[in-house]
Write an enzyme that holds these catalytic residues in place. Structure first.
Site, PDB file in Angstrom:
ATOM      1  N   LYS A 189       0.833  -1.208   0.000  1.00  0.00           N
ATOM      2  CA  LYS A 189       0.000   0.000   0.000  1.00  0.00           C
ATOM      3  C   LYS A 189       0.867   1.257   0.000  1.00  0.00           C
ATOM      4  CE  LYS A 189      -4.400  -1.651   1.737  1.00  0.00           C
ATOM      5  NZ  LYS A 189      -5.534  -1.460   2.627  1.00  0.00           N
ATOM      6  N   LYS A 243      -7.954  -9.014  -7.041  1.00  0.00           N
ATOM      7  CA  LYS A 243      -9.131  -9.262  -6.201  1.00  0.00           C
ATOM      8  C   LYS A 243     -10.172  -8.149  -6.370  1.00  0.00           C
ATOM      9  CE  LYS A 243      -8.462  -7.299  -1.641  1.00  0.00           C
ATOM     10  NZ  LYS A 243      -8.726  -7.374  -0.252  1.00  0.00           N
ATOM     11  N   LYS A 302     -13.073  -2.673  -2.910  1.00  0.00           N
ATOM     12  CA  LYS A 302     -13.873  -1.451  -2.769  1.00  0.00           C
ATOM     13  C   LYS A 302     -13.182  -0.265  -3.407  1.00  0.00           C
ATOM     14  CE  LYS A 302     -15.087  -2.335   2.049  1.00  0.00           C
ATOM     15  NZ  LYS A 302     -13.749  -2.368   2.688  1.00  0.00           N
TER      16      LYS A 302
HETATM   17  N1  AQP Z   1     -12.241  -9.913  -3.201  1.00  0.00           N
HETATM   18  C1  AQP Z   1     -12.425 -10.447  -1.999  1.00  0.00           C
HETATM   19  N2  AQP Z   1     -12.626 -11.775  -1.883  1.00  0.00           N
HETATM   20  C2  AQP Z   1     -12.834 -12.319  -0.663  1.00  0.00           C
HETATM   21  N3  AQP Z   1     -12.863 -11.619   0.483  1.00  0.00           N
HETATM   22  C3  AQP Z   1     -12.675 -10.288   0.411  1.00  0.00           C
HETATM   23  N4  AQP Z   1     -12.664  -9.311   1.344  1.00  0.00           N
HETATM   24  C4  AQP Z   1     -12.442  -8.119   0.746  1.00  0.00           C
HETATM   25  N5  AQP Z   1     -12.308  -8.294  -0.581  1.00  0.00           N
HETATM   26  C5  AQP Z   1     -12.454  -9.630  -0.830  1.00  0.00           C
HETATM   27  C6  AQP Z   1     -12.863  -9.536   2.767  1.00  0.00           C
HETATM   28  O1  AQP Z   1     -13.777  -8.566   3.245  1.00  0.00           O
HETATM   29  C7  AQP Z   1     -13.438  -8.234   4.592  1.00  0.00           C
HETATM   30  C8  AQP Z   1     -13.419  -6.752   4.741  1.00  0.00           C
HETATM   31  O2  AQP Z   1     -12.306  -6.194   4.211  1.00  0.00           O
HETATM   32  P1  AQP Z   1     -11.843  -4.733   4.615  1.00  0.00           P
HETATM   33  O3  AQP Z   1     -12.954  -3.789   4.555  1.00  0.00           O
HETATM   34  O4  AQP Z   1     -11.104  -4.764   5.900  1.00  0.00           O
HETATM   35  O5  AQP Z   1     -10.836  -4.334   3.499  1.00  0.00           O
HETATM   36  P2  AQP Z   1     -10.192  -5.113   2.359  1.00  0.00           P
HETATM   37  O6  AQP Z   1      -9.873  -6.531   2.673  1.00  0.00           O
HETATM   38  O7  AQP Z   1      -9.030  -4.319   1.930  1.00  0.00           O
HETATM   39  O8  AQP Z   1     -11.419  -5.068   1.357  1.00  0.00           O
HETATM   40  P3  AQP Z   1     -11.478  -4.341  -0.018  1.00  0.00           P
HETATM   41  O9  AQP Z   1     -12.855  -4.430  -0.494  1.00  0.00           O
HETATM   42  O10 AQP Z   1     -10.422  -4.877  -0.908  1.00  0.00           O
HETATM   43  O11 AQP Z   1     -11.201  -2.836   0.364  1.00  0.00           O
HETATM   44  P4  AQP Z   1     -10.103  -1.833  -0.164  1.00  0.00           P
HETATM   45  O12 AQP Z   1     -10.304  -1.744  -1.623  1.00  0.00           O
HETATM   46  O13 AQP Z   1     -10.458  -0.582   0.571  1.00  0.00           O
HETATM   47  O14 AQP Z   1      -8.747  -2.373   0.192  1.00  0.00           O
HETATM   48  C9  AQP Z   1     -12.122  -8.918   4.914  1.00  0.00           C
HETATM   49  O15 AQP Z   1     -12.387 -10.073   5.693  1.00  0.00           O
HETATM   50  C10 AQP Z   1     -11.592  -9.296   3.565  1.00  0.00           C
HETATM   51  O16 AQP Z   1     -10.780 -10.466   3.604  1.00  0.00           O
END
Ligand code: AQP
Length: 336
Positions: free
Chosen positions: A113, A199, A202
């Site tokens: 990051k 992956k 968000k």
């Molecule tokens: N693509 C994914 N497949 C499976 N699990 C996922 N999670 C996120 N994306 C996927 C799971 O969702 C939970 C919440 O995650 P978070 O909000 O802590 O942030 P993250 O993992 O960084 O989710 P994003 O959507 O990818 O957010 P950004 O884009 O902001 O980094 C976790 O349990 C994660 O494993």
């Protein structure tokens, strides 16, 4: 013996998508009666990268409503907002002071990051794993559901707890419990609709890369129509040359409730023109009950507020107790 305690959270950064649901929230729902669950909205984590202040509170409420709409049951789960329980921030400071800097600099997620953010990278992003350790250790959690990307952070949490106990607790009376990972049977890693090797996320600038839980049916249809596929007829799982195919079949399997074998047999002779409408219909049908429940919940803001008030009280009762034990072990005087 009582139930084991599980702790987990999602960041309130908007665009809650199928990855968040299938990779996290749905698993919590499925296992919830087995455990005592503390599930929070990780809003302190949300500002470790640039954020939009006008959105933070409403994204927080949306996420709480989605937790409930996806099936979290307050009989088994305590739902709360991280920033409402000030012990998270306070324990983070205390643990910061016993965490060697090089442990944080070695975290892969920070390195990845930080590269993206260049010179704007905040101390908060480096410190994210200590906040995560505090989240977990405050509740003396037995288990933490972790995906591949969070395994290293959970290891660090255990290292910090062990170091604290070693330095400040009696050998036979540890202050902090070392949590174990909760490994689910099939960790669903949901990939982007635009690139089967990345992956679903968000923060992807393209909304076409993900299906959001609150997307209306016409948008779901549009996104699936536009999603990346390949020119090959006959759809198969697990072909490294066809990551998009594997991802879409996996999503169809998870959302339809069919087994992998059933889907493999059903789709082996299909082309995309046949599969996409089927996948669209299945996705819309799977999200419909969640969206309906979400609408009903958000119409009653006082209900959501009462959920969060109760959640905060229950969370604080445990968190403040751990914090007091940590401060006592560190030698702090108690306020008069
Ligand atoms: N693509 C994914 N497949 C499976 N699990 C996922 N999670 C996120 N994306 C996927 C799971 O969702 C939970 C919440 O995650 P978070 O909000 O802590 O942030 P993250 O993992 O960084 O989710 P994003 O959507 O990818 O957010 P950004 O884009 O902001 O980094 C976790 O349990 C994660 O494993």
């Amino acid at each position: 013996m009582g139930k084991q305690r599980v702790l987990s959270g999602v960041q309130p950064t908007g665009n809650y998508h199928l990855g968040n649901y299938l990779g996290a929230i749905r698993n919590w729902v499925e296992g919830q009666s087995e455990y005592e669950n503390y599930l929070f909205v990780a809003d302190l984590h949300a500002i470790t990268v640039p954020h939009e202040p006008k959105q933070l509170a409403s994204d927080t409420y949306t996420l709480v409503a989605l937790y409930l709409a996806c099936g979290l049951d307050l009989n088994y789960s305590t739902i709360f907002v991280q920033s409402h329980v000030s012990a998270h921030s306070e324990l983070t400071w205390l643990l910061n002071c016993i965490t060697p800097l090089n442990w944080l600099q070695d975290m892969i997620q920070f390195k990845e990051k930080a590269v993206k953010q260049g010179e704007n990278v905040s101390a908060g992003l480096l410190d994210y794993p200590v906040l995560m350790a505090s989240d977990i250790l405050l509740y003396q959690a037995d288990k933490v559901p972790v995906g591949e990307d969070q395994k290293q952070h959970l290891e660090l949490t255990r290292d910090i707890a062990a170091r604290f106990n070693h330095l400040f607790a009696q050998p036979d009376r540890p202050v902090l419990k070392l949590p174990d990972p909760l490994i689910r049977k099939e960790g669903a890693r949901v990939m982007s609709l635009a690139d089967g090797k990345r992956k679903m996320s968000k923060s992807d600038p393209s909304d076409l890369s993900r299906i959001n839980l609150l997307d209306p049916p016409d948008q779901i249809q549009y996104k699936i129509k536009r999603c990346k596929t390949d020119p090959i007829r006959g759809l198969t799982f697990d072909d490294p040359e066809r990551p998009e195919c594997n991802n879409l079949l996996t999503l169809y399997t998870l959302l339809s409730g069919k087994t992998k074998e059933e889907v493999a047999a059903e789709c082996q002779d299909m082309g995309w023109g046949q599969f996409k409408p089927l996948f669209t219909e299945t996705t819309i049908a799977a999200l419909k009950p969640i969206q309906e429940k979400y609408q009903a919940i958000t119409e009653d803001k006082s209900y959501l507020e009462s959920v969060l008030r109760d959640g905060r009280e229950k969370a604080e009762a445990i968190a403040n107790q751990t914090l007091a034990q940590v401060k006592a072990a560190l030698g702090y005087s108690t306020p008069l």
